[in-house]
Motif scaffolding. Sequence first.
Motif, PDB file in Angstrom:
ATOM      1  N   GLY A  31     -38.751 144.688  26.244  1.00  0.00           N
ATOM      2  CA  GLY A  31     -39.904 145.922  26.669  1.00  0.00           C
ATOM      3  C   GLY A  31     -41.149 145.558  26.103  1.00  0.00           C
ATOM      4  O   GLY A  31     -42.209 145.846  26.589  1.00  0.00           O
ATOM      5  N   THR A  32     -40.888 145.513  24.715  1.00  0.00           N
ATOM      6  CA  THR A  32     -42.520 145.346  23.946  1.00  0.00           C
ATOM      7  C   THR A  32     -43.124 144.102  24.584  1.00  0.00           C
ATOM      8  O   THR A  32     -44.445 144.306  24.547  1.00  0.00           O
ATOM      9  N   PHE A  33     -42.574 142.987  24.515  1.00  0.00           N
ATOM     10  CA  PHE A  33     -43.221 141.832  24.859  1.00  0.00           C
ATOM     11  C   PHE A  33     -43.675 142.068  26.299  1.00  0.00           C
ATOM     12  O   PHE A  33     -44.713 141.275  26.605  1.00  0.00           O
ATOM     13  N   GLN A  34     -43.247 142.776  27.275  1.00  0.00           N
ATOM     14  CA  GLN A  34     -43.516 143.121  28.561  1.00  0.00           C
ATOM     15  C   GLN A  34     -44.714 143.766  28.643  1.00  0.00           C
ATOM     16  O   GLN A  34     -45.725 143.562  29.373  1.00  0.00           O
ATOM     17  N   GLN A  35     -44.823 144.886  27.654  1.00  0.00           N
ATOM     18  CA  GLN A  35     -45.920 145.804  27.681  1.00  0.00           C
ATOM     19  C   GLN A  35     -47.203 144.979  27.101  1.00  0.00           C
ATOM     20  O   GLN A  35     -48.266 145.216  27.598  1.00  0.00           O
ATOM     21  N   ILE A  36     -46.938 144.018  26.051  1.00  0.00           N
ATOM     22  CA  ILE A  36     -48.099 143.176  25.618  1.00  0.00           C
ATOM     23  C   ILE A  36     -48.499 142.336  26.654  1.00  0.00           C
ATOM     24  O   ILE A  36     -49.745 141.922  26.785  1.00  0.00           O
ATOM     25  N   GLY A  37     -47.672 141.518  27.456  1.00  0.00           N
ATOM     26  CA  GLY A  37     -48.264 140.767  28.436  1.00  0.00           C
ATOM     27  C   GLY A  37     -48.818 141.363  29.616  1.00  0.00           C
ATOM     28  O   GLY A  37     -49.613 141.084  30.116  1.00  0.00           O
ATOM     29  N   GLN A  38     -48.478 142.697  29.798  1.00  0.00           N
ATOM     30  CA  GLN A  38     -49.364 143.747  30.919  1.00  0.00           C
ATOM     31  C   GLN A  38     -50.804 143.917  30.620  1.00  0.00           C
ATOM     32  O   GLN A  38     -51.502 143.759  31.059  1.00  0.00           O
ATOM     33  N   ALA A  39     -50.590 144.310  28.953  1.00  0.00           N
ATOM     34  CA  ALA A  39     -51.769 144.674  28.538  1.00  0.00           C
ATOM     35  C   ALA A  39     -52.997 143.324  28.372  1.00  0.00           C
ATOM     36  O   ALA A  39     -54.080 143.344  28.648  1.00  0.00           O
ATOM     37  N   ALA A  40     -52.245 142.106  28.263  1.00  0.00           N
ATOM     38  CA  ALA A  40     -53.134 141.165  28.219  1.00  0.00           C
ATOM     39  C   ALA A  40     -53.747 140.527  29.723  1.00  0.00           C
ATOM     40  O   ALA A  40     -54.596 140.162  29.728  1.00  0.00           O
ATOM     41  N   TRP A  43     -56.762 142.109  31.074  1.00  0.00           N
ATOM     42  CA  TRP A  43     -57.811 141.620  30.390  1.00  0.00           C
ATOM     43  C   TRP A  43     -58.401 140.292  31.238  1.00  0.00           C
ATOM     44  O   TRP A  43     -59.496 139.939  31.089  1.00  0.00           O
ATOM     45  N   ILE A  44     -57.491 139.699  31.951  1.00  0.00           N
ATOM     46  CA  ILE A  44     -57.955 138.404  32.414  1.00  0.00           C
ATOM     47  C   ILE A  44     -59.161 138.447  33.440  1.00  0.00           C
ATOM     48  O   ILE A  44     -59.964 137.633  33.449  1.00  0.00           O
ATOM     49  N   PRO A  45     -59.214 139.380  34.370  1.00  0.00           N
ATOM     50  CA  PRO A  45     -60.470 139.355  35.082  1.00  0.00           C
ATOM     51  C   PRO A  45     -61.629 139.866  34.613  1.00  0.00           C
ATOM     52  O   PRO A  45     -62.653 138.837  34.622  1.00  0.00           O
TER      53      PRO A  45
END
Length: 80
Positions: A31-40, A43-45
């Motif tokens: 879940g922690t890695f999933q939250q980090i991935g969503q936050a990253a 920023w992509i756009p």
Amino acid sequence: MAITRRILPVTAVALASVVTAHAQTPVDVGGTFQQIGQAANAWIPAIMHEAAFLFYVLATLDFAWGAPSFLRESDLTACS
């Protein structure tokens, strides 16, 4: 004095059991890695917009810097 001798061991046992119980609590790393991935991904756009802007600015500067050498008369006569 006797009360203090009893409170110290009881407190130590209670503290040790709390620390042990906390250490055995499962941690949801996925879940922690999933939250980090969503936050990253959020920023992509913004990053792509800025990267495209930087690319066009650098391409314009490169063209402006190199254009005079292409337009010199001596360069055009040397090819023919």
